[in-house]
Design an enzyme around this catalytic site. Sequence first.
Site, PDB file in Angstrom:
ATOM      1  N   ARG A  22       5.849  61.893  -0.911  1.00 21.27           N
ATOM      2  CA  ARG A  22       5.155  60.714  -0.377  1.00 21.27           C
ATOM      3  C   ARG A  22       6.064  59.496  -0.532  1.00 21.27           C
ATOM      4  NH1 ARG A  22      -0.067  58.075  -0.324  1.00 21.27           N
ATOM      5  NH2 ARG A  22       0.383  56.087   0.714  1.00 21.27           N
ATOM      6  N   ASP A  78      -6.820  60.584  -2.623  1.00 20.91           N
ATOM      7  CA  ASP A  78      -7.605  59.392  -2.990  1.00 20.91           C
ATOM      8  C   ASP A  78      -8.808  59.817  -3.838  1.00 20.91           C
ATOM      9  OD1 ASP A  78      -6.047  57.556  -1.534  1.00 20.91           O
ATOM     10  OD2 ASP A  78      -7.169  57.901   0.307  1.00 20.91           O
TER      11      ASP A  78
END
Length: 158
Positions: A83, A97
């Site tokens: 990422r 998340d």
Amino acid sequence: MNQVYIGLGTNIEPRESYLKKAIHQLFQHDAINITKQSSIYETEPVGFTEQSHFLNMVLEINTSLTPLALLDVCQGIESHLGRERVIRFGPRTIDLDILLYNNENMKTERLTIPHPRMHERGFVLIPLAEIAPNAILPPFGTTSKELLNELPEAEKKG
Ligand SMILES: Nc1nc2nc(S)n(CCO)c2c(=O)[nH]1
């Protein structure tokens, strides 16, 4: 043990592989037990729309980790899977998340729970309502299914 819902998203190929690797890394963690997995949904990008379609899903886990310790694990998986935070809201190999943590409200510099935008996101509410239709979003006191029904049609595409 704590019941937590985690939203996963990816829009850089190989998308399915990134999802599977992230799930496997959560599965391998001693303090995390994955109890439910939603289907995988192909969704149009929301917010920054000039990017590829996403694959989104939601996991239900039980964990002894605190919210911030779980955030460290999630961010470690994101880093491990490449990422890069180049453009805010831009393309990503994988996103994890934390959506809900028990029925708790929390706001720190690093982490806000429930996730502050989850109630307006079809790509979160659709998979969440699939596995936990009666999950309550604390600030609203309403269920994921009710919030999904209240979303504008355009948001329900996921
Ligand atoms: N469909 C869709 N649109 C999105 N826009 C952003 S930012 N994201 C990343 C959310 O953390 C997404 C996403 O996961 N799915």
